[in-house]
Scaffold this active site. Structure first.
Site, short mmCIF file in Angstrom:
data_model
loop_
_atom_site.label_atom_id
_atom_site.label_comp_id
_atom_site.label_asym_id
_atom_site.label_seq_id
_atom_site.Cartn_x
_atom_site.Cartn_y
_atom_site.Cartn_z
CG ASN A 162 67.85 -101.49 -41.87
OD1 ASN A 162 67.43 -100.43 -42.33
ND2 ASN A 162 69.06 -101.60 -41.37
CB SER A 178 65.31 -94.92 -49.14
OG SER A 178 66.49 -94.22 -49.34
CG HIS A 218 71.25 -89.89 -50.17
ND1 HIS A 218 70.37 -90.25 -51.17
CD2 HIS A 218 70.60 -90.12 -49.00
CE1 HIS A 218 69.24 -90.69 -50.62
NE2 HIS A 218 69.35 -90.61 -49.31
CG MET A 278 73.38 -93.39 -44.98
SD MET A 278 73.69 -94.51 -46.35
CE MET A 278 74.01 -96.06 -45.47
CB SER A 279 69.04 -88.50 -45.83
OG SER A 279 67.99 -89.09 -45.09
CG HIS A 294 65.92 -91.62 -53.48
ND1 HIS A 294 65.54 -90.73 -52.51
CD2 HIS A 294 66.46 -92.67 -52.84
CE1 HIS A 294 65.87 -91.22 -51.33
NE2 HIS A 294 66.44 -92.39 -51.50
CG HIS A 319 69.17 -99.53 -51.29
ND1 HIS A 319 68.90 -98.49 -50.41
CD2 HIS A 319 68.64 -99.15 -52.48
CE1 HIS A 319 68.24 -97.54 -51.06
NE2 HIS A 319 68.06 -97.91 -52.31
CB ALA A 379 64.21 -95.72 -45.23
CE1 TYR A 425 73.95 -92.99 -51.69
CE2 TYR A 425 73.39 -92.47 -49.41
CZ TYR A 425 73.01 -92.95 -50.66
OH TYR A 425 71.73 -93.35 -50.88
CD GLU A 426 72.68 -89.98 -54.90
OE1 GLU A 426 72.45 -90.11 -56.11
OE2 GLU A 426 71.85 -89.54 -54.08
N1 HPA Z 1 72.09 -97.57 -41.63
C1 HPA Z 1 72.26 -96.38 -42.24
N2 HPA Z 1 71.34 -95.85 -43.03
C2 HPA Z 1 70.20 -96.53 -43.23
C3 HPA Z 1 69.96 -97.75 -42.62
C4 HPA Z 1 70.96 -98.31 -41.78
O1 HPA Z 1 70.82 -99.41 -41.20
N3 HPA Z 1 68.73 -98.15 -43.00
C5 HPA Z 1 68.24 -97.18 -43.82
N4 HPA Z 1 69.13 -96.19 -43.96
#
Ligand code: HPA
Length: 284
Positions: free
Chosen positions: A242, A34, A87, A218-219, A65, A256, A117, A89-90
């Site tokens: 983050n 990401s 992903h 998440m990947s 993406h 996001h 990320a 989740y998609e």
């Molecule tokens: N949590 C889960 N997935 C993420 C995060 C997060 O804080 N930051 C970037 N992908």
């Protein structure tokens, strides 16, 4: 199609299509996470193929993406770069979203460099840090969502692949050496993979810290499992986009947008590191 198991014929169909649309036989595969898509601009003389055109390829629909395969040259290597990834989740099955790794292996890539990320769990981390992945916790996989679930073709890999050194120790040493030479801070840590798309609650964050994770995302983990199964060596790097929220605070939330914004800081660092690693890759 979403939940079907794919076969060698499907992987070969995608690989054949790509072969017919590029001048290159790639040695190294790169997956850009990401906000990191612009890293593909470092590739010279590229052949670009939108995922939509490639048979069976999963198409990412989230912002950040691009959804293109960029095949060209980087630091003397022939590279195949996934500019964006799909992903779980998609709505894609684990088998489907890892199909590109099998295809890139079929095209000839022996090394996979995977980026993402991630949220920082380790309190010593800061937004903008790079983290060399030393190991992972496949939290969703432990609950059953493994990309290797289903019939196994022994011609492609073992039924029960080892994961004790999923992230190649030699490549990790090389990355640390390159980072030191470039005076680029490089953290090390364990990446934990969740399904998403909801971010974690503070209680979940505290739990993830207790189980030994340094970054959450998440990947990556499904792709790494398939790469190792296929016999590829793997280098994994997280960009800390983050810091995870450990206590509820009014007005503070994970978004996001902040993940994508951090990409702008992370990309130049990641490019320097990856260029340096590729320059020295043939020495290992
Ligand atoms: N949590 C889960 N997935 C993420 C995060 C997060 O804080 N930051 C970037 N992908």
């Amino acid at each position: 199609m979403m939940n079907d198991f794919f076969t060698q014929e499907d992987f070969a169909e995608a690989a054949d299509f790509i072969r017919h649309h590029t001048r290159y036989t790639p040695d190294v595969a790169l997956i850009l996470g990401s906000g990191l898509s612009s890293l593909a601009e470092a590739v010279t003389n590229p052949d670009v193929i939108p995922y939509e055109e490639i048979p069976h390829f999963p198409i990412p629909h989230v912002e950040g993406h691009a959804g293109r395969l960029v095949i060209g040259e980087l630091e003397g290597w022939k590279v195949v770069v996934m500019q964006g990834r799909a992903h779980y989740y998609e709505g894609y099955s684990m088998q489907h979203l890892t199909l590109p790794v099998r295809v890139m292996h079929m095209l000839g890539a022996k090394t996979l460099v995977v980026t993402n990320a991630a949220g920082g769990l380790n309190p010593q981390f800061q937004v903008g840090d790079l983290m060399l992945i030393t190991d992972h916790i496949n939290l969703i996989g432990m609950a059953g969502l493994n990309p290797l679930r289903g019939p196994n073709d022994p011609a492609l890999g073992p039924r029960f692949p080892d994961m004790s050194q999923a992230y190649d120790p030699v490549l990790r040493t090389l990355a640390l050496r390159v980072a030191e030479k470039l005076e680029l801070p490089l953290r090390e840590g364990v990446y934990v993979c969740l399904a998403g798309p909801s971010f974690e609650t503070p209680a979940e964050i505290r739990f993830l810290r207790v189980i030994g994770a340094d970054a959450v995302g998440m990947s990556t983990v499904p792709e790494v499992i398939v790469a190792r199964y296929s016999g590829m060596r793997v280098l994994g790097i997280s960009g800390i986009s983050n810091m995870a929220i450990t206590e509820p605070v009014e007005g503070k939330q994970a978004t996001h947008v902040e993940v994508l914004e951090a990409g702008r800081v992370l990309v130049p660092r990641l490019i320097s590191l990856l260029r340096g690693v590729l320059r020295e890759l043939d020495a290992v």
